[in-house]
Each structure stands twice: as structure tokens, then as C-alpha cells.
Design a protein around this motif. Structure first.
Motif, mmCIF file in Angstrom:
data_model
loop_
_atom_site.group_PDB
_atom_site.id
_atom_site.type_symbol
_atom_site.label_atom_id
_atom_site.label_comp_id
_atom_site.label_asym_id
_atom_site.label_seq_id
_atom_site.Cartn_x
_atom_site.Cartn_y
_atom_site.Cartn_z
ATOM 1 N N ASN A 1 0.782 -1.234 0.000
ATOM 2 C CA ASN A 1 0.000 0.000 0.000
ATOM 3 C C ASN A 1 0.811 1.279 0.000
ATOM 4 O O ASN A 1 0.242 2.348 0.124
ATOM 5 N N ASP A 2 2.091 1.195 -0.114
ATOM 6 C CA ASP A 2 2.931 2.381 0.042
ATOM 7 C C ASP A 2 2.720 3.420 -1.052
ATOM 8 O O ASP A 2 2.972 4.592 -0.836
ATOM 9 N N ASP A 3 2.258 3.014 -2.199
ATOM 10 C CA ASP A 3 2.086 3.975 -3.285
ATOM 11 C C ASP A 3 0.824 4.820 -3.136
ATOM 12 O O ASP A 3 0.675 5.836 -3.795
ATOM 13 N N ASP A 4 -0.098 4.451 -2.267
ATOM 14 C CA ASP A 4 -1.339 5.185 -2.073
ATOM 15 C C ASP A 4 -1.407 5.683 -0.632
ATOM 16 O O ASP A 4 -1.543 4.902 0.296
ATOM 17 N N LYS A 5 -1.315 6.988 -0.462
ATOM 18 C CA LYS A 5 -1.290 7.578 0.886
ATOM 19 C C LYS A 5 -2.688 7.622 1.521
ATOM 20 O O LYS A 5 -2.810 7.922 2.692
ATOM 21 N N ASN A 6 -3.742 7.344 0.757
ATOM 22 C CA ASN A 6 -5.106 7.408 1.278
ATOM 23 C C ASN A 6 -5.627 6.076 1.804
ATOM 24 O O ASN A 6 -6.762 5.992 2.243
ATOM 25 N N VAL A 7 -4.823 5.044 1.759
ATOM 26 C CA VAL A 7 -5.255 3.721 2.200
ATOM 27 C C VAL A 7 -5.156 3.640 3.716
ATOM 28 O O VAL A 7 -4.170 4.057 4.307
ATOM 29 N N ALA A 8 -6.195 3.088 4.336
ATOM 30 C CA ALA A 8 -6.214 2.938 5.790
ATOM 31 C C ALA A 8 -5.283 1.808 6.214
ATOM 32 O O ALA A 8 -5.069 0.855 5.468
ATOM 33 N N ILE A 9 -4.795 1.910 7.438
ATOM 34 C CA ILE A 9 -3.837 0.931 7.967
ATOM 35 C C ILE A 9 -4.450 -0.462 8.081
ATOM 36 O O ILE A 9 -3.741 -1.453 8.109
#
Length: 143
Positions: free
Chosen positions: A96-104
Motif C-alpha cells: 500500500n505504500d504507493d497510495d497515501k489514502n489507504v487505511a492501515i
């Protein structure tokens, strides 16, 4: 680490002399690399203080692929409770590192095997008292 650097320099030197002779300048390695190599060696032997320093240095630079094997070893071999959560974070960043809007807690981008691995480390972190891991597991099973 020293062997890898030596082989790299050797390959560069060999490649430079392949067609035409060129001058190759070998630069001395700074103490920075020696410091990290020492931390890695200590961490590899289960030193939790060295692990925390190593993790701090590499996580601020987002070098999660370097951290993952150490986190897994500290979790699986030495059962260091913080390493289970760190292993989950490294896996999460890998997908998920390429998308800053993804929840943990979002595991939708994981392949099935990696998702199982992430859930395992979340479960182990939760068993060892990590509240964030508990919250993520609850969100995973409620959805």
C-alpha cells in the motif's frame, strides 16, 4: 555486507577494464555503513535495543524491504512482541505504500498468502497486547 561491497567493487573494476583501460577511484566507506552493519549483526543475534535503533533508522527512510526479514526473525525466533506489529507494518507498506489514502487496516491489495501472513502477525501482536492490532483485527472481521 563487506563481502557484497567487495564483490560490487570487483565487478565494477572488471567491467571498466573489459574494453578500454579506465581509472577507477575507490572511495572509503563512511562510518555510517559500519554503524548500520554493527546494528544489523546485533539485531540478528536478538538484541532488542539494536533492533529498535535499526528499525528507527530504516523506517524513517522507508526502507521497509530491508526491515521485513529482521522483523520476521525477531518475531519468530526471539518472540519480541513489538516485532510482530512491525512485521505487519512492513507487509502493509509493501502492498500500500504507493497510495497515501489507504487505511492501515485495508488488506484488499494483498494477495491471499500475504494476507494470511499479515493476519497471523496481527493476531500475534494482538495476543501480546498491541491495541492497534486488536482494532485492525476487529475491523477485518466486522466487514
Amino acid at each position: 555486507m563487506k563481502k557484497i561491497l567487495f564483490v560490487t567493487v570487483l565487478i565494477i573494476c572488471w567491467g571498466c577494464h573489459k574494453n578500454t583501460p579506465k581509472n577507477v577511484e575507490i572511495v572509503a566507506l563512511p562510518n555510517f555503513i559500519q554503524y548500520h552493519e554493527d546494528l544489523y549483526r546485533k539485531t540478528d543475534c536478538g538484541d532488542t535495543l539494536a533492533y529498535e535503533k535499526f528499525k528507527e533508522e530504516y523506517s524513517k527512510e522507508s526502507y521497509f524491504p530491508i526491515l521485513l526479514p529482521i522483523c520476521l526473525k525477531m518475531a519468530d525466533k526471539y518472540h519480541y512482541r513489538h516485532a510482530y506489529w512491525d512485521a505487519y507494518l512492513c507487509l502493509w507498506h509493501a502492498f500500500n505504500d504507493d497510495d497515501k489514502n489507504v487505511a492501515i487496516y485495508d488488506l484488499t491489495r494483498f494477495d491471499p498468502d500475504s494476507r494470511q501472513m499479515a493476519i497471523y502477525y496481527l493476531g500475534e501482536a494482538a495476543k501480546r497486547g498491541n491495541q492497534q492490532a486488536k482494532d485492525i483485527l476487529i475491523k477485518q472481521y466486522i466487514r
